[in-house]
Motif scaffolding. Sequence first.
Motif, mmCIF file in Angstrom:
data_model
loop_
_atom_site.group_PDB
_atom_site.id
_atom_site.type_symbol
_atom_site.label_atom_id
_atom_site.label_comp_id
_atom_site.label_asym_id
_atom_site.label_seq_id
_atom_site.Cartn_x
_atom_site.Cartn_y
_atom_site.Cartn_z
ATOM 1 N N ASP A 173 -0.207 6.313 -4.563
ATOM 2 C CA ASP A 173 1.225 6.118 -4.842
ATOM 3 C C ASP A 173 1.742 7.177 -5.806
ATOM 4 N N HIS A 174 0.917 7.553 -6.765
ATOM 5 C CA HIS A 174 1.313 8.586 -7.720
ATOM 6 C C HIS A 174 1.436 9.941 -7.019
ATOM 7 N N ALA A 175 0.502 10.244 -6.111
ATOM 8 C CA ALA A 175 0.566 11.510 -5.365
ATOM 9 C C ALA A 175 1.833 11.571 -4.517
ATOM 10 N N ILE A 176 2.176 10.464 -3.873
ATOM 11 C CA ILE A 176 3.399 10.408 -3.060
ATOM 12 C C ILE A 176 4.630 10.628 -3.931
ATOM 13 N N GLU A 177 4.621 10.019 -5.111
ATOM 14 C CA GLU A 177 5.743 10.184 -6.048
ATOM 15 C C GLU A 177 5.873 11.640 -6.492
ATOM 16 N N LEU A 178 4.740 12.278 -6.792
ATOM 17 C CA LEU A 178 4.775 13.678 -7.242
ATOM 18 C C LEU A 178 5.234 14.604 -6.124
ATOM 19 N N ALA A 179 4.805 14.329 -4.901
ATOM 20 C CA ALA A 179 5.236 15.164 -3.773
ATOM 21 C C ALA A 179 6.757 15.154 -3.656
ATOM 22 N N ALA A 180 7.361 13.994 -3.870
ATOM 23 C CA ALA A 180 8.819 13.872 -3.758
ATOM 24 C C ALA A 180 9.553 14.555 -4.904
ATOM 25 N N ARG A 181 8.840 14.855 -6.007
ATOM 26 C CA ARG A 181 9.480 15.482 -7.155
ATOM 27 C C ARG A 181 9.916 16.923 -6.848
ATOM 28 N N GLY A 182 9.466 17.471 -5.731
ATOM 29 C CA GLY A 182 9.936 18.790 -5.324
ATOM 30 C C GLY A 182 11.371 18.778 -4.831
ATOM 31 N N PRO A 225 14.640 19.115 3.910
ATOM 32 C CA PRO A 225 15.795 18.472 3.275
ATOM 33 C C PRO A 225 15.987 18.936 1.839
ATOM 34 N N GLY A 226 17.090 18.523 1.241
ATOM 35 C CA GLY A 226 17.325 18.718 -0.179
ATOM 36 C C GLY A 226 17.247 20.161 -0.624
ATOM 37 N N ARG A 227 16.413 20.414 -1.615
ATOM 38 C CA ARG A 227 16.275 21.750 -2.185
ATOM 39 C C ARG A 227 15.928 22.779 -1.117
ATOM 40 N N ALA A 228 15.218 22.371 -0.063
ATOM 41 C CA ALA A 228 14.799 23.299 0.999
ATOM 42 C C ALA A 228 15.954 23.742 1.884
ATOM 43 N N GLY A 229 17.144 23.203 1.642
ATOM 44 C CA GLY A 229 18.324 23.714 2.336
ATOM 45 C C GLY A 229 18.992 22.754 3.278
ATOM 46 N N GLY A 230 18.243 21.761 3.766
ATOM 47 C CA GLY A 230 18.833 20.782 4.674
ATOM 48 C C GLY A 230 19.034 21.275 6.083
ATOM 49 N N GLY A 231 18.529 22.459 6.411
ATOM 50 C CA GLY A 231 18.740 23.027 7.737
ATOM 51 C C GLY A 231 17.535 22.884 8.632
ATOM 52 N N SER A 279 11.223 19.733 0.477
ATOM 53 C CA SER A 279 10.397 20.914 0.703
ATOM 54 C C SER A 279 10.273 21.220 2.188
ATOM 55 N N LEU A 280 9.874 22.453 2.452
ATOM 56 C CA LEU A 280 9.696 22.879 3.836
ATOM 57 C C LEU A 280 8.448 22.279 4.454
ATOM 58 N N VAL A 281 7.383 22.192 3.649
ATOM 59 C CA VAL A 281 6.110 21.756 4.227
ATOM 60 C C VAL A 281 5.224 21.163 3.144
ATOM 61 N N SER A 282 4.423 20.200 3.556
ATOM 62 C CA SER A 282 3.388 19.653 2.700
ATOM 63 C C SER A 282 2.112 19.545 3.515
ATOM 64 N N SER A 283 0.982 19.731 2.851
ATOM 65 C CA SER A 283 -0.311 19.536 3.509
ATOM 66 C C SER A 283 -1.023 18.339 2.909
ATOM 67 N N VAL A 284 -1.678 17.588 3.763
ATOM 68 C CA VAL A 284 -2.530 16.481 3.341
ATOM 69 C C VAL A 284 -3.928 16.776 3.861
ATOM 70 N N ALA A 295 7.164 12.156 4.530
ATOM 71 C CA ALA A 295 7.906 12.869 5.580
ATOM 72 C C ALA A 295 9.398 12.951 5.283
ATOM 73 N N SER A 296 9.946 11.944 4.595
ATOM 74 C CA SER A 296 11.386 11.964 4.324
ATOM 75 C C SER A 296 11.771 13.092 3.375
ATOM 76 N N TRP A 297 10.799 13.652 2.671
ATOM 77 C CA TRP A 297 11.076 14.728 1.723
ATOM 78 C C TRP A 297 10.624 16.090 2.239
ATOM 79 N N HIS A 298 10.119 16.152 3.457
ATOM 80 C CA HIS A 298 9.542 17.392 3.956
ATOM 81 C C HIS A 298 9.969 17.666 5.400
#
Length: 686
Positions: free
Chosen positions: A417-426, A482-488, A429-434, A450-453
Amino acid sequence: MNQIPTLQSFIAGQWIGSTAANPLASAVNGKLVYHTHAETIDFEQSLDFARRAGQQSLLAMDFQSRAACLRALGKYLIEHKETLYTISTHSGATRADSWIDIEGGAGTLFAYASLGRRELPSGNLIPEDDVIPLGPTGAFAGGHILVPRRGVTVHINAFNFPVWGMLEKFAPNFLAGMPCIVKPGSSTSYVTEAAVRLMQQSGLLPEGSLQLVIGRTGDLLDRLGGQDIVTFTGSAATAAKLRVTPNLVANSVMFNAEADSLNCAILAPDVTPDDAEFDLFVKEVVREMTTKAGQKCTAIRRVLVPADKVDAVTEKLIARLAKTRVGDPAIEGVRMGALASHDQQRDVHHQVEALMTSCERVYGGTADFSPLGEGASNGAFFEPTLLLCRDPDAEGGAHDIEAFGPVSTLMPYRDIDHAIELAARGKGSLVSSVITRSPELAARIVPAIASWHGRVHILDAEAATESTGHGSPLPMLKHGGPGRAGGGEELGGIRAVKHYLQRAAVQGSPTMLTAVTGEYVRGGQTYETEVHPFRRHFEELRIGESLLTHRRTVTEADIVNFGCLSGDHFYMHFDELAARDSQFEQRIAHGYFVLSAAAGLFVSPGVGPVLANYGLDNLRFVNPVGIGDTIQARLTCKRKIDQGKESPKGDPQGVVAWDVQVTNQQGELVASYDILTLVKKQGVGS
């Protein structure tokens, strides 16, 4: 003394620029290699040329012919790739870096050529969905169409991928039939200019389809209108400023941004230092730090690791980074080149200093860092730098600051849960790896982040044999976030082409909708002649040409014989008592028998223009067919696609989709589908 060349813009079909303006230095040794030009571009003339000559030349083609042109352009660039490789060395890129940019760019042209040939129709209109009845009798219906926008696309690109960055946007907008004006990042614009010169010299580019701006965009954005599109790749801050350009807002100009983002990689808690996935994680982080010297919008900026594995990960990362040879890409064994410019070098240094207020340095920043190569001390090199943030819950730091170079920050997490929270702190973003060995953990983490990437890359030992990696956008998958990554959104296969098309709802009678879409709509006018449709060549067939077959009554022997032939003895076909208790209250024929019987009704058996049936689309069994029912089929020419292909024997051919409706003695629809055939063109043997 050699004169330093001045780059030129390609505007309204002419190369312009002879007076030197801003100097562009080699990222490898700091020597002056090019100038931008000082001449002011007349953007009124540029836009007028694109809207007039560009649109006319592109729309004189269709989706299929533009797809063929993309393929030819990709082939031409590959044939002349060494010219681009030579010039690309000035940007500090290694051969491997330039491969991503140059051959990756050409590969994107090939990918969109293939997508276009396979998925798009002939003509310049796409029927987007099935027509739906809007009235009780079906005389009034509606659906959606996609058509090319009658405007110009302006691509404002970043410096990091001067070829791929242009072509990944050019390919879908060209396929969609829109002319474009490309403005590359100035520091590496000499590579883009060389690529555009090759494309123009190929003789393949339709007039006005591509223009190039070296230097500033001047009043270009202030001259755009509601049919135009702006795409931007670069920093989130610049994207935010451009998005609110008053003229873009006033005219509702479509704006698509793909911005640098604070992408992360998550090492799942199930992975131990003894697992193959642990080493895969370390390799992936180092690869993303050092490829293109970390100058990738998709690079891993935040490295999320279970708190009890931080020391083990740090040790492995340092060992691998220490083996990375940095210097002049011309030297054998060099794995990381320079940043693209001295300005970029200064910016990365500044951002690292800002990160150091919340992080500690665990690798890099040594006073004795010395890149390999003559004159490299004057280049724009930056040592790979690994930071550690011991308090990832604190505000700011690596969650807000991006050093756009070979810099990543380790962050420990307590639990999933903490890792998921930290990932969203970006903040998007364009991409995340697990990286995990556990399907259960992947199923828990991926939907949560996925909602943040824009893209989630799952890596394990199985995928590693073919994985293209965390930082590699692919033409068939979305690139954006989404978000900081531009939303495009960019790329994503045919989705990207649709960004440059206008969607419109169309209503009317089936006959009128058939005429508009070029695709037969059920209920529309049909044409029956004494010649069987399968006896006509591709050019002779017209949309709506139809055949109503003779009838056939289904017998018990048909069902028994088909069951024995196919091996399908499902109870609904053979068990009288069970079938009587079912919703059908009787034994019914196999659905695939109905298809086979329908083919027997409409096929013309003799040798003719129809070469092969290669598939069925949209198959539905609508009503059951029982023993004693009588079926009849209507075959109608629905769609024709000229892909410019030939059979293995060299016979020119096209694709014809046939609408098939199978009805029973009450006129009820029992089966509905499209059958796809290859049909010979005229002028070849029968």
